[in-house]
Scaffold this motif. Structure first.
Motif, PDB file in Angstrom:
ATOM      1  N   GLY A  98       0.882  -1.248   0.050  1.00 35.96           N
ATOM      2  CA  GLY A  98       0.134  -0.108   0.263  1.00 35.96           C
ATOM      3  C   GLY A  98       0.812   1.360   0.081  1.00 35.96           C
ATOM      4  N   SER A 113       0.777   3.896   2.262  1.00 35.99           N
ATOM      5  CA  SER A 113       1.032   4.819   3.715  1.00 35.99           C
ATOM      6  C   SER A 113       1.208   3.739   4.604  1.00 35.99           C
ATOM      7  CB  SER A 113       0.171   5.738   3.914  1.00 35.99           C
ATOM      8  OG  SER A 113      -1.073   5.093   3.987  1.00 35.99           O
ATOM      9  N   HIS A 114       2.003   4.079   5.558  1.00 38.11           N
ATOM     10  CA  HIS A 114       2.118   3.464   6.952  1.00 38.11           C
ATOM     11  C   HIS A 114       2.633   1.924   6.485  1.00 38.11           C
ATOM     12  CE1 HIS A 114      -1.215   6.370   7.892  1.00 38.11           C
ATOM     13  NE2 HIS A 114      -0.569   6.408   8.984  1.00 38.11           N
ATOM     14  N   ASP A 115       3.722   1.857   5.721  1.00 37.98           N
ATOM     15  CA  ASP A 115       4.263   0.683   5.503  1.00 37.98           C
ATOM     16  C   ASP A 115       5.406   0.332   6.298  1.00 37.98           C
ATOM     17  OD1 ASP A 115       6.109   2.161   4.361  1.00 37.98           O
ATOM     18  OD2 ASP A 115       5.206   1.708   2.133  1.00 37.98           O
ATOM     19  N   TYR A 117       1.176   0.906  11.678  1.00 37.83           N
ATOM     20  CA  TYR A 117       1.604   0.237  10.194  1.00 37.83           C
ATOM     21  C   TYR A 117       0.018  -0.233   9.853  1.00 37.83           C
ATOM     22  CZ  TYR A 117       6.079   0.014  12.562  1.00 37.83           C
ATOM     23  OH  TYR A 117       7.152   0.046  13.173  1.00 37.83           O
ATOM     24  N   ASN A 118      -0.023  -0.258   8.349  1.00 44.12           N
ATOM     25  CA  ASN A 118      -1.216  -0.529   7.843  1.00 44.12           C
ATOM     26  C   ASN A 118      -1.457  -2.249   7.922  1.00 44.12           C
ATOM     27  OD1 ASN A 118       0.056  -2.140   5.498  1.00 44.12           O
ATOM     28  ND2 ASN A 118       0.666  -0.477   4.570  1.00 44.12           N
ATOM     29  N   GLU A 119      -2.746  -2.449   7.358  1.00 49.05           N
ATOM     30  CA  GLU A 119      -3.370  -4.052   7.812  1.00 49.05           C
ATOM     31  C   GLU A 119      -2.615  -4.786   7.003  1.00 49.05           C
ATOM     32  OE1 GLU A 119      -7.530  -4.896   8.336  1.00 49.05           O
ATOM     33  OE2 GLU A 119      -7.846  -3.002   7.187  1.00 49.05           O
ATOM     34  N   SER A 153      -7.604   2.394  -0.939  1.00 50.40           N
ATOM     35  CA  SER A 153      -6.076   1.840  -0.673  1.00 50.40           C
ATOM     36  C   SER A 153      -6.125   0.511  -1.228  1.00 50.40           C
ATOM     37  CB  SER A 153      -6.191   1.743   0.912  1.00 50.40           C
ATOM     38  OG  SER A 153      -6.701   0.744   1.507  1.00 50.40           O
ATOM     39  N   THR A 190     -11.996  -3.408   8.012  1.00 52.13           N
ATOM     40  CA  THR A 190     -10.719  -4.103   8.200  1.00 52.13           C
ATOM     41  C   THR A 190     -10.537  -5.337   7.430  1.00 52.13           C
ATOM     42  OG1 THR A 190     -11.335  -5.327  10.216  1.00 52.13           O
ATOM     43  CG2 THR A 190     -10.332  -3.005  10.539  1.00 52.13           C
TER      44      THR A 190
END
Length: 572
Positions: free
Chosen positions: A55, A57-59, A132-134, A482, A542
């Motif tokens: 993804g 962001s937030h990786d 952090y992303n899912e 996303s 989620t």
């Protein structure tokens, strides 16, 4: 190093993006393309490469993450204790790819923080939600669950970080930071082999320009027997020569010559243990007396000199277990390569038709216990689906990566698993199952027989594949969703659209077969996306929501009300 590599690479990236018809930004495409090149030897499909992208962001510095067990991609948590008995190799690969001209310390610092947090085997996913992303959390959790389940098998653990840019040099401070990253991981997983691999413009260019060999030479012990002209060769092959045939210059197994749908190695079964023990025994008895040998299909074959067979596009369709044990034996005992005297029986067949090829695959594997899904694509229905889709612009990849290797665009290729997910979401009204079980969907006999029922109209398969891919592309091109959201909602959107098109909560082959794919408007897609996305977000938005049953239940209740109201209006 010359800047020419950088210039050439930039041009290749731009051309490849255009030729593949990817709607991604150049930076996102560079992530996808770099992963595809780095993982060439694993024979991943476009779909599988895309599935590892984390993804935007937030990786935590990880643009893509992949988990392999014995070279096979692991995509979901499953019961694997019985699948692998011993000699397990676990590889966890993390890729950072930036369309930039340098390597930086900051990127490695991010990966160090990520590793310190998530390589703790007792990490709590909930503690890192938002940081952090899912996708990142799910992949580290998948690694943890897999590693713990296999720990009694004494696995070999390899963790590789690839840092890819267009750089032409590497600053010493960046290398020192890479050493710190390795130490950070070793502090938590002392038994792991950890590598940080820098891939600059020159290295990536070499990967891009490397070609898969399609013509192989198999040295034989005696002149091969031949029948039916040049269509069949039968020969004895020295075990060491066979090892050389199935391995590359680095003595690694060449995966792509094993037929893609029958390549599942069964681990430490009694049969495989017997094969290995026979190899170890160095008995005076010939190996081929005790083994059924190997069957290879090819597009062409010849024996011009008598002592070798030249094989075009070889696929080993039977003898995977034997081949793997031979590979393992000589890998553990390389000194025996020069002294080996025993032979294996090899059959090379050039089938006249695809139907003949599939019959050979099925017949030669009929005595082998392999996963149910492995032989699915040899069923006649899949050849029929492929033939129906092809003139309509979609390529059904029942033989994994066949159309990728033919140069078709990712958006044009429909994998067996993607079609099964589309069918599951609509014909069985289970978009939650389609999302939750992409790898194991074809293992269930009852579900498979219902989805690929021989009397289903071929136009239904085409319609659902066409709409499924159209929805996926619409979500990507929209830019507001996303990667995780797209994966989570696309099969729900497909179900909603089909229910609306046939005005029925239970779309069936009877209703769908007569629909015109071109009647689907962007407004219908947009409305269906908003309908699903709002419900998905209201329940938490989620992975767990998409894989659970609650979203499906709520969605059907809302859809039932909508369809009932529409019927009432029409009947007034």
């Amino acid at each position: 190093m010359s800047k020419n590599s950088q210039i050439l690479l930039e041009e290749i990236i731009k051309q490849e993006k255009e030729e593949l018809g990817e709607p991604k930004t150049i930076h996102s495409f560079f992530e996808f393309y770099s992963a595809a090149q780095l993982l060439k030897s694993y024979e991943l499909s476009y779909e599988e490469v895309e599935g590892g992208i984390t993804g935007d962001s937030h990786d935590g510095g990880a643009d893509a993450i992949y988990l392999f067990v014995n070279g096979d991609l692991v995509r979901e948590i499953e019961d694997i204790k019985g699948k692998y008995k011993r000699n397990v190799d676990i590889e966890f690969i993390i890729i950072q790819a930036k369309f930039e001209n340098s390597f930086t310390e900051d990127t490695l610092l991010k990966l160090s923080r990520l590793s310190k947090n998530l390589f703790n085997l007792d990490f709590d996913m909930n503690e890192y939600v938002g940081r952090y992303n899912e996708k990142v959390l799910a992949m580290f959790n998948l690694f943890r669950e897999t590693y713990i389940k296999l720990i009694t098998k004494k696995p070999t653990l390899k963790i590789k970080f690839y840092y890819v840019t267009k750089a032409i040099d590497l600053h010493p401070n960046v290398q020192r930071q890479a050493d710190d990253l390795k130490n950070d991981v070793k502090d938590l997983l002392s038994e792991a082999e950890v590598e940080v691999i820098f891939v600059g413009a020159e290295q990536l260019l070499k990967l891009v320009q490397s070609r898969v060999n399609n013509v192989y030479r198999l040295k034989v012990s005696e002149n091969p027997m031949s029948s039916s002209g040049q269509q069949v060769f039968i020969a004895l092959v020295n075990l060491a020569d066979y090892f050389n045939f199935i391995t590359d210059d680095e003595n690694k197994l060449i995966k792509h010559i094993f037929e893609s749908n029958v390549r599942d190695y069964q681990g430490s079964t009694n049969v495989n243990n017997d094969i290995y023990e026979t190899l170890k025994s160095n008995s005076s008895e010939e190996f081929w007396w005790l083994n059924n040998g190997v069957t290879i299909v090819a597009s062409a074959a010849s024996a011009p000199g008598g002592k070798e067979i030249v094989i075009h596009n070889p696929e080993i369709v039977n003898g995977l277990q034997t081949s793997t044990e031979i590979y393992r034996y000589f890998s553990n005992n390389p000194g025996n390569l020069t002294t080996e005297k025993r032979n294996i029986l090899v059959r090379v067949i050039v089938p006249e038709t695809e139907e003949t090829r599939d019959r050979i695959v099925r017949a030669t594997n009929s005595q082998t216990t392999i996963p149910k899904s492995s032989l699915r694509a040899t069923d006649p229905i899949h050849r029929q689906i492929e033939a129906y889709m092809k003139p309509r612009g979609l390529y059904y990849d029942r033989r994994k990566n066949f159309y990728k290797n033919e140069g078709k665009k990712p958006k044009e290729i429909i994998s067996v698993s993607f079609l099964a997910q589309c069918l599951m979401s609509v014909l069985m009204q289970k978009p939650d199952s389609a999302r939750a079980r992409p790898s194991t969907l074809l293992e269930d006999n009852n579900a498979y027989n219902e989805l690929f029922y021989k009397n289903n109209d071929l136009s239904t398969y085409y319609l659902l594949a066409y709409l499924g891919r159209k929805i996926e592309l619409w979500l990507k091109e929209n830019g507001n969703f996303s990667t995780a959201d797209i994966n989570n909602i696309k099969f729900y959107v497909l179900y909603v659209m089909c229910a609306r098109l046939v005005h029925n909560l239970y779309p069936s082959n009877k209703y769908l077969a007569h629909l015109d794919p071109n009647c689907v408007s962007d407004d219908l897609i947009s409305n269906s996306v908003n309908f699903v996305y709002d419900l998905y977000k209201s329940l938490g938005g989620t992975d767990q929501v998409a894989k659970g049953t609650r979203l499906s239940e709520v969605l059907k209740d809302k859809l039932r009300q909508e369809l009932t109201s529409r019927v009432q209006v029409l009947t007034k």
